[in-house]
Design a protein around this motif. Structure first.
Motif, PDB file in Angstrom:
ATOM      1  N   GLU A 524       6.045   8.465 -17.092  1.00 47.30           N
ATOM      2  CA  GLU A 524       5.326   9.362 -17.603  1.00 47.30           C
ATOM      3  C   GLU A 524       4.957  10.157 -16.200  1.00 47.30           C
ATOM      4  OE1 GLU A 524       1.099   9.154 -19.579  1.00 47.30           O
ATOM      5  OE2 GLU A 524       2.603   7.966 -20.465  1.00 47.30           O
ATOM      6  N   LEU A 525       4.154   9.302 -15.497  1.00 42.39           N
ATOM      7  CA  LEU A 525       3.690   9.945 -14.210  1.00 42.39           C
ATOM      8  C   LEU A 525       4.805  10.866 -13.371  1.00 42.39           C
ATOM      9  CD1 LEU A 525       1.555   6.977 -12.802  1.00 42.39           C
ATOM     10  CD2 LEU A 525       0.716   9.093 -13.801  1.00 42.39           C
ATOM     11  N   VAL A 560       3.587   5.853  -1.795  1.00 46.18           N
ATOM     12  CA  VAL A 560       4.218   4.920  -2.504  1.00 46.18           C
ATOM     13  C   VAL A 560       2.960   4.474  -3.518  1.00 46.18           C
ATOM     14  CG1 VAL A 560       5.218   2.649  -2.780  1.00 46.18           C
ATOM     15  CG2 VAL A 560       5.771   4.194  -0.903  1.00 46.18           C
ATOM     16  N   ALA A 561       3.404   4.603  -4.855  1.00 43.26           N
ATOM     17  CA  ALA A 561       2.289   4.283  -6.033  1.00 43.26           C
ATOM     18  C   ALA A 561       2.739   3.158  -6.733  1.00 43.26           C
ATOM     19  CB  ALA A 561       2.074   5.300  -6.686  1.00 43.26           C
ATOM     20  N   ILE A 562       2.096   1.796  -6.683  1.00 44.38           N
ATOM     21  CA  ILE A 562       2.246   0.698  -7.242  1.00 44.38           C
ATOM     22  C   ILE A 562       1.666   0.745  -8.800  1.00 44.38           C
ATOM     23  CG2 ILE A 562       2.215  -1.871  -7.335  1.00 44.38           C
ATOM     24  CD1 ILE A 562       3.520  -0.331  -4.741  1.00 44.38           C
ATOM     25  N   ILE A 563       2.224   0.434  -9.685  1.00 42.09           N
ATOM     26  CA  ILE A 563       1.928   0.338 -11.077  1.00 42.09           C
ATOM     27  C   ILE A 563       1.998  -0.998 -11.512  1.00 42.09           C
ATOM     28  CG2 ILE A 563       2.366   1.143 -13.427  1.00 42.09           C
ATOM     29  CD1 ILE A 563       1.472   3.526 -11.307  1.00 42.09           C
ATOM     30  N   VAL A 568      -2.018   0.903 -15.778  1.00 45.58           N
ATOM     31  CA  VAL A 568      -1.355   1.129 -17.310  1.00 45.58           C
ATOM     32  C   VAL A 568      -2.625   1.069 -18.037  1.00 45.58           C
ATOM     33  CG1 VAL A 568      -0.238   0.727 -18.929  1.00 45.58           C
ATOM     34  CG2 VAL A 568       0.602   0.190 -16.839  1.00 45.58           C
ATOM     35  N   ALA A 569      -3.485   0.214 -17.880  1.00 44.64           N
ATOM     36  CA  ALA A 569      -4.750   0.167 -18.722  1.00 44.64           C
ATOM     37  C   ALA A 569      -5.560   1.235 -18.404  1.00 44.64           C
ATOM     38  CB  ALA A 569      -5.415  -1.252 -18.780  1.00 44.64           C
ATOM     39  N   ASN A 570      -6.020   1.650 -16.907  1.00 43.50           N
ATOM     40  CA  ASN A 570      -6.945   2.643 -16.695  1.00 43.50           C
ATOM     41  C   ASN A 570      -6.463   4.004 -16.581  1.00 43.50           C
ATOM     42  OD1 ASN A 570      -8.977   0.635 -16.960  1.00 43.50           O
ATOM     43  ND2 ASN A 570      -8.353  -0.052 -14.732  1.00 43.50           N
ATOM     44  N   THR A 587      -7.513   7.397  -9.871  1.00 47.14           N
ATOM     45  CA  THR A 587      -7.109   7.986 -11.627  1.00 47.14           C
ATOM     46  C   THR A 587      -6.125   8.880 -11.320  1.00 47.14           C
ATOM     47  OG1 THR A 587      -8.578   9.824 -11.618  1.00 47.14           O
ATOM     48  CG2 THR A 587      -9.693   7.585 -12.153  1.00 47.14           C
ATOM     49  N   GLN A 588      -5.238   8.937 -12.500  1.00 46.78           N
ATOM     50  CA  GLN A 588      -4.341   9.982 -12.519  1.00 46.78           C
ATOM     51  C   GLN A 588      -4.692  11.297 -12.419  1.00 46.78           C
ATOM     52  OE1 GLN A 588      -2.058   9.759 -16.157  1.00 46.78           O
ATOM     53  NE2 GLN A 588      -1.068  11.618 -15.746  1.00 46.78           N
ATOM     54  N   ASP A 589      -5.825  11.643 -12.665  1.00 47.06           N
ATOM     55  CA  ASP A 589      -6.485  13.099 -12.378  1.00 47.06           C
ATOM     56  C   ASP A 589      -6.567  13.340 -10.929  1.00 47.06           C
ATOM     57  OD1 ASP A 589      -6.202  13.776 -15.256  1.00 47.06           O
ATOM     58  OD2 ASP A 589      -8.196  13.600 -15.763  1.00 47.06           O
TER      59      ASP A 589
END
Length: 604
Positions: A524-525, A560-563, A568-570, A587-589
């Motif tokens: 999604e990201l 590099v972004a760790i998920i 996922v929750a936040n 945050t995503q924003d």
């Protein structure tokens, strides 16, 4: 005479060695140091020292030429056994042994006829002499070794302690691919040990940054000898990098009033005859026959732009008219000079041609210089400019050349822009300003160019309607900012060691989901970023988390972004910023804001 003087400069800045300077009044001494002129003498003398050592180690050797070049010096020679990189240390040791013998370097002169007789059994010397028009030749001698040479040289071998032989290569006799292959050894020399060490350290770093090595590791581009030498293939990641660079320049051109055009990649040879390319550049062109007529694949884009200009009548009100094209060109480079993306047979120029009045030359040249400056600042390059004058092989009258050359000089001088002169380095149709950039290792590269051309508009009868209703010939400015995408990307790769700025990085973000249930959020990201023009990938293969992170970082990706569960929750991301060497959560924003700001840095 001071012990540290190794030569003199006359009033024309020509080097005269100590033996030729019989009267030193009015001459400027050249001290033994690392100045440009001193290094020219030191390196040329070291080439002869190397030749002397080779002669003692390989008695049947015969020598061709041994000039000073940008990377130091070399000597081309014939030897009856193979010399490899492993033999360089032996040659170096012999050179040091010769220095201990304290030979002076002596010069004497003989007539050309005497020299021909003296070297009657040496066909390479005969080949050298055929290139010399003088009737009196000079020979330099040190111990039992002597060779034809114009000089200059240091007075004695004791000045030549700080050198290193760097590599062995093959070289065709006189650069002719059909001729014999000689052995060539390159070397470097300085006036002191510290400068030599610094240079050798730079060479080691350059090996690590070699764009061919990094290009393979990052899967940017490839070559296939079966498909043809000097013809690059752009792989997906390299093509993405290239497209981003093209888009940055496309926007920069449009806001500066340039209009995109595109010409054919093949034209009838009569067009190239009219332009002068056939006579002055024909050996570098690929020719073919169609319907019993000869055609030439274009080595330059200028003729196409001229035809587009001529298609409709132009007025003085239309000038300056600026056309640009990412033009694919083909040039027959000799196989021996092909070198990764730096020297290829097919490449794409960021080419433009500006049609203007003579009165507009200065302002247009300065506008191009400002354009060059904005691109160089974007990538952190320092640069210098060089005005290149009429070459031996040229078209047009001397008076026209003088007018064009003075126009370039005036434009730079009126704006207090420093430059140097490259005598005889112009294009065959006009003088030019060459832009030389300096990379992170201090190496200089030729990239952009600005050329003033009165000749092609005259040959193709290009006209515009002047204010007084008469027909006049415009001036044509040829210009490229990068030079070519291939060469500039090679330089960028080595300058940044593959750590490209975010705005052109092939892959800008890699998401690494910790477990299967984190993959959907990662995808999604990725989709969100791709819609914003940011290239992202998801590493969700069945490997350990650490291995996937290591694989991502080897790609020199900026982020590099760790998920994991928390992300996922936040609706957040755990960032590893390769550029700042930091780890943090956003945050995503917040992440989108940061990436958007990074993209903005790519505007010029």
């Amino acid at each position: 005479m001071s012990e540290n003087i190794i030569g003199y400069l006359d009033n024309d800045n020509n080097i005269i060695d100590t033996q030729s300077a019989e009267e030193t009044a009015g001459l400027t001494p050249i001290e033994y140091d690392n100045s440009e002129k001193a290094l020219e003498i030191i390196r040329h003398s070291t080439a002869h020292l190397m030749a002397q050592a080779i002669t003692e180690l390989y008695p049947n050797s015969q020598f061709f030429v041994g000039p000073v070049v940008d990377e130091g010096f070399y000597y081309d020679f014939r030897v009856d056994q193979k010399i490899g990189e492993e033999d360089l240390k032996t040659i170096e040791k012999k050179m040091k042994d010769l220095i201990k013998k304290k030979y002076k370097i002596e010069k004497y002169e003989i007539s050309k006829d005497e020299a021909i007789k003296k070297f009657a059994n040496d066909d390479l010397k005969q080949a050298v002499m055929r290139r010399i028009e003088d009737n009196t030749l000079s020979i330099y001698k040190q111990g039992e070794f002597e060779d034809l040479c114009r000089g200059p040289h240091v007075p004695a071998l004791r000045f030549l302690n700080n050198f290193k032989l760097t590599r062995v290569a093959g070289a065709y006799l006189g650069g002719d691919e059909k001729a014999e292959m000689l052995t060539r050894i390159y070397g470097i020399a300085f006036a002191d040990k510290e400068s030599l060490k610094a240079h050798l350290d730079m060479l080691e770093e350059a090996k690590k940054r070699d764009h061919r090595k990094i290009g393979t590791e990052m899967e940017l581009f490839m070559f296939n000898e079966e498909a043809g030498a000097g013809l690059p293939f752009w792989m997906p990641k390299g093509a993405k990098l290239r497209v981003k660079l093209e888009e940055i320049l496309h926007k920069a051109h449009r806001v500066r009033g340039y209009q995109p055009v595109r010409g054919p990649e093949i034209l009838k040879s009569d067009m190239w005859r009219t332009s002068g390319h056939y006579a002055c550049y024909g050996e570098n062109m690929y020719l073919t026959e169609i319907d019993e007529q000869e055609y030439g694949i274009k080595p330059m884009n200028c003729i196409g732009h001229i035809q587009i200009f001529k298609q409709t009548q132009k007025s003085y009100r239309d000038l300056p008219l600026r056309f640009y094209e990412y033009g694919v060109v083909h040039r027959h480079e000799k196989s021996g000079v092909l070198h990764g993306l730096l020297r290829v047979r097919e490449f794409t120029q960021d080419d433009a041609h500006i049609f203007c009045t003579p009165e507009q030359i200065a302002s247009e040249v300065i506008e191009v210089v400002e354009f060059v400056d904005s691109v160089m600042q974007l990538f952190g390059f320092n640069y210098t400019m060089e005005v290149a004058t009429k070459p031996e092989k040229a078209i047009g009258e001397d008076a026209v050349w003088e007018l064009a050359t003075q126009g370039l000089k005036d434009a730079l001088e009126e704006n207090n822009l420093p430059y140097t002169i490259d005598e005889g380095g112009g294009a065959f149709y006009g003088p030019k300003i060459d832009v030389k950039i300096t990379d992170a290792l201090g190496r200089k590269w030729q990239c952009g160019t600005i050329q003033v051309d009165f000749n092609l508009p005259q040959r193709f009868e290009v006209e515009y309607v002047a204010e007084d209703n008469t027909r006049k010939q415009p001036v044509m400015l040829h210009r490229a900012i990068l030079g070519s995408f291939e060469r500039f990307i090679a330089i960028l790769t080595e300058h940044f060691a593959g750590e490209f700025p975010f705005f052109i990085a092939p892959t800008q973000v890699i998401f690494v989901p910790i477990a299967e249930n984190h993959v959907d959020y990662a995808n999604e990201l990725k989709k969100t970023l791709m819609l914003e023009g940011i290239d992202a990938e998801v590493y969700d293969k069945n490997d350990s988390l650490n291995k996937r992170i290591r694989t991502a970082e080897k790609q020199r990706v900026p982020y590099v972004a760790i998920i994991g569960d928390e992300e996922v929750a936040n609706k957040s991301v755990a960032i590893r910023n390769r550029r700042s060497r930091e780890q943090y959560n956003l945050t995503q924003d917040e992440f989108m804001v940061e990436l958007t700001q990074e993209l903005q840095k790519g505007k010029i």
